[in-house]
Design an enzyme around this catalytic site. Structure first.
Site, PDB file in Angstrom:
ATOM      1  N   THR A  25       0.845  -1.191   0.000  1.00  0.00           N
ATOM      2  CA  THR A  25       0.000   0.000   0.000  1.00  0.00           C
ATOM      3  C   THR A  25       0.881   1.241   0.000  1.00  0.00           C
ATOM      4  O   THR A  25       1.755   1.374   0.858  1.00  0.00           O
ATOM      5  CB  THR A  25      -0.917  -0.039   1.251  1.00  0.00           C
ATOM      6  N   HIS A 176      -7.083 -11.004  -0.571  1.00  0.00           N
ATOM      7  CA  HIS A 176      -6.394 -10.579   0.653  1.00  0.00           C
ATOM      8  C   HIS A 176      -7.142 -11.147   1.859  1.00  0.00           C
ATOM      9  O   HIS A 176      -8.164 -10.615   2.285  1.00  0.00           O
ATOM     10  CB  HIS A 176      -6.372  -9.050   0.702  1.00  0.00           C
ATOM     11  N   TYR A 181      -7.726  -7.649   7.995  1.00  0.00           N
ATOM     12  CA  TYR A 181      -8.794  -7.002   7.227  1.00  0.00           C
ATOM     13  C   TYR A 181     -10.019  -7.922   7.178  1.00  0.00           C
ATOM     14  O   TYR A 181     -10.029  -8.978   7.842  1.00  0.00           O
ATOM     15  CB  TYR A 181      -8.263  -6.581   5.844  1.00  0.00           C
TER      16      TYR A 181
HETATM   17  C1  LIG Z   1       4.465   0.169   3.250  1.00  0.00           C
HETATM   18  C2  LIG Z   1       3.839  -1.200   3.374  1.00  0.00           C
HETATM   19  C3  LIG Z   1       2.631  -1.436   2.761  1.00  0.00           C
HETATM   20  C4  LIG Z   1       2.045  -2.716   2.813  1.00  0.00           C
HETATM   21  N1  LIG Z   1       0.873  -2.946   2.147  1.00  0.00           N
HETATM   22  C5  LIG Z   1       0.352  -4.201   2.092  1.00  0.00           C
HETATM   23  C6  LIG Z   1      -0.788  -4.481   1.287  1.00  0.00           C
HETATM   24  O1  LIG Z   1      -1.337  -3.611   0.603  1.00  0.00           O
HETATM   25  N2  LIG Z   1      -1.257  -5.759   1.286  1.00  0.00           N
HETATM   26  C7  LIG Z   1      -0.656  -6.760   2.020  1.00  0.00           C
HETATM   27  O2  LIG Z   1      -1.113  -7.909   1.979  1.00  0.00           O
HETATM   28  N3  LIG Z   1       0.443  -6.514   2.760  1.00  0.00           N
HETATM   29  C8  LIG Z   1       0.966  -5.274   2.795  1.00  0.00           C
HETATM   30  N4  LIG Z   1       2.123  -5.037   3.505  1.00  0.00           N
HETATM   31  C9  LIG Z   1       2.869  -6.178   4.067  1.00  0.00           C
HETATM   32  C10 LIG Z   1       3.949  -6.612   3.071  1.00  0.00           C
HETATM   33  O3  LIG Z   1       3.369  -7.162   1.885  1.00  0.00           O
HETATM   34  C11 LIG Z   1       4.896  -7.660   3.667  1.00  0.00           C
HETATM   35  O4  LIG Z   1       4.163  -8.800   4.045  1.00  0.00           O
HETATM   36  C12 LIG Z   1       5.647  -7.102   4.881  1.00  0.00           C
HETATM   37  O5  LIG Z   1       6.230  -5.843   4.570  1.00  0.00           O
HETATM   38  C13 LIG Z   1       6.751  -8.048   5.350  1.00  0.00           C
HETATM   39  O6  LIG Z   1       7.641  -8.318   4.277  1.00  0.00           O
HETATM   40  P1  LIG Z   1       9.097  -7.581   4.167  1.00  0.00           P
HETATM   41  O7  LIG Z   1       9.822  -7.921   5.441  1.00  0.00           O
HETATM   42  O8  LIG Z   1       9.744  -8.190   2.948  1.00  0.00           O
HETATM   43  O9  LIG Z   1       8.861  -6.122   4.047  1.00  0.00           O
HETATM   44  C14 LIG Z   1       2.702  -3.762   3.504  1.00  0.00           C
HETATM   45  C15 LIG Z   1       3.914  -3.496   4.155  1.00  0.00           C
HETATM   46  C16 LIG Z   1       4.491  -2.239   4.077  1.00  0.00           C
HETATM   47  C17 LIG Z   1       5.826  -2.002   4.732  1.00  0.00           C
END
Ligand SMILES: Cc1cc2nc3c(=O)[nH]c(=O)nc-3n(C[C@H](O)[C@H](O)[C@H](O)COP(=O)(O)O)c2cc1C
Length: 369
Positions: A25, A176, A181
């Site tokens: 997001t 999702h 959610y």
């Molecule tokens: C800025 C941001 C926005 C995110 N938006 C979503 C989203 O829209 N949908 C979702 O399922 N997870 C969302 N997440 C979770 C990420 O998809 C991911 O699962 C989480 O950042 C952990 O992975 P990472 O350690 O590689 O960042 C978001 C995370 C961050 C940091």
């Protein structure tokens, strides 16, 4: 031994590597109307080297929106906007799924049609803060428990969103079901106290998610549908009394449906990526649950290139999704292939704003120049 750069059959697709761009997001759609536009297309096209891009969560209806600036997939204008994005990604040889989103109680009346209270399985107020339509951080409101007829209407909204995603040129959809959610609120008994066919037993709590998946596969075909789940995730005030039984049931049901993939978030990435701490005590959900699903298993949450390689090598996952590193490394797959250093991300520009912290992170070729 499986490598991140082995191709992978993912439902109807064959993807060239196992590095997935996690849904992120970014709250940068064009206003008014929450419409994707050229800037978003450039951002996604920059990341077309991923085996698969999963779009940022996208509301299926005005009621499904939880934060300002998030894009939708319910108006004709949004379909046109997403076409610009999908065409830009595909022109660079990439593939993109749309993440279908209804936030349930994680909304605020200022974002809801007619200023109504957010909806949920049960009228339970989550602890913590959320955003208003004008970006103020406030306490969550007490949601309104959905009536049976309203649940039917939400299923119709999912159907329309799936149809619109097809018109917009996506390669598939991801439901999702994670991070607290609406569908996760139904799954877990900390947020679902209903006594109708959508509450109580595990079978009843999983019903709404599975009905949504069945609608998605009806429209898209099973090989173009994925599902995201977050067992043990506490983000958005989630809890369940027996996550192993619940998510084992859900995964077995998804297995029967032979969908393209499941995408499971490791709880060690605290706050669903909202914080930097790593919870080393958290159970490994990939290890716990990959045996319950025989199809493609994508794992996400707190991975580095090294730990991603190790997870594939031990066979706990078929592909690895990266979130925060994909924000700051548009060419993440190329960097991992070359063992190049990763650019650090800046949390202050995660949400909202313009190209700063969005499309201006350097490519390897520029960094070297
Ligand atoms: C800025 C941001 C926005 C995110 N938006 C979503 C989203 O829209 N949908 C979702 O399922 N997870 C969302 N997440 C979770 C990420 O998809 C991911 O699962 C989480 O950042 C952990 O992975 P990472 O350690 O590689 O960042 C978001 C995370 C961050 C940091």
């Amino acid at each position: 031994m499986t490598d991140l750069f082995d191709s992978l059959k993912l439902g109807d697709l064959v993807i060239p590597n196992r590095i997935i761009m996690a849904p992120l997001t970014r709250m940068r759609s064009r206003q008014p109307g929450n419409v994707p536009y050229a800037l978003n297309a450039e951002y996604y096209a920059q990341r077309a080297g991923a085996g698969l891009i999963i779009s940022e969560a996208t509301q299926i209806s005005p009621q499904g929106q939880g934060y300002p600036g998030t894009p939708g997939i319910h108006s004709a204008e949004q379909v046109e906007g997403w076409k610009v994005v999908t065409q830009a990604v595909q022109a660079r040889g990439g593939r993109i799924f749309l993440q279908l989103w209804h936030v349930g109680r994680i909304s605020h009346s200022s974002l809801q049609p007619d200023g109504q209270r957010p909806v949920a399985p049960s009228a339970l107020t989550p602890s913590g803060k959320t955003f208003t339509a004008d970006w103020q951080q406030v306490d969550f409101e007490t949601p309104r428990a959905l009536e049976a007829a309203e649940i039917k209407a939400i299923l119709t909204d999912y159907r329309h969103a799936c149809e619109k995603a097809k018109l917009a040129g996506f390669d598939g959809v991801e439901v999702h079901g994670a991070n607290g959610y609406l569908l996760d609120q139904f799954l877990q008994d900390g947020s679902n106290k209903r006594d109708d066919i959508y509450g109580g037993s595990i079978e009843n709590r999983a019903r709404l998610l599975l009905e949504v998946v069945d609608i998605a596969t009806e429209i898209w075909g099973k090989g173009r549908v994925g599902v995201r789940l977050s067992p043990y995730g506490t983000f958005n005030d989630m809890s369940d009394s027996d996550p192993v039984a619940l998510f084992t049931h859900v995964l077995q049901q998804l297995d029967r449906r032979q969908i393209a993939y499941v995408h499971v978030i490791e709880p060690r990435a605290t706050g669903a990526g909202g914080g930097e701490a790593i919870n080393a005590e958290a159970p490994s959900t990939a290890a716990l649950f990959c045996g319950s699903f025989s199809g493609t298993f994508i794992s996400a949450g707190g991975y580095t290139p090294e730990s991603a390689k190790a997870a594939l090598a031990v066979g706990n996952a078929d592909a690895i999704a990266f979130g925060r590193y994909y924000i700051s490394n548009p060419d993440l797959a190329e960097r991992i292939a070359k063992g190049a250093p990763l650019t650090p991300y800046h949390r202050a520009t995660f949400y909202g704003g313009d190209e700063k912290g969005y499309t201006d992170y350097p490519f390897l070729s520029e960094a070297a120049a």
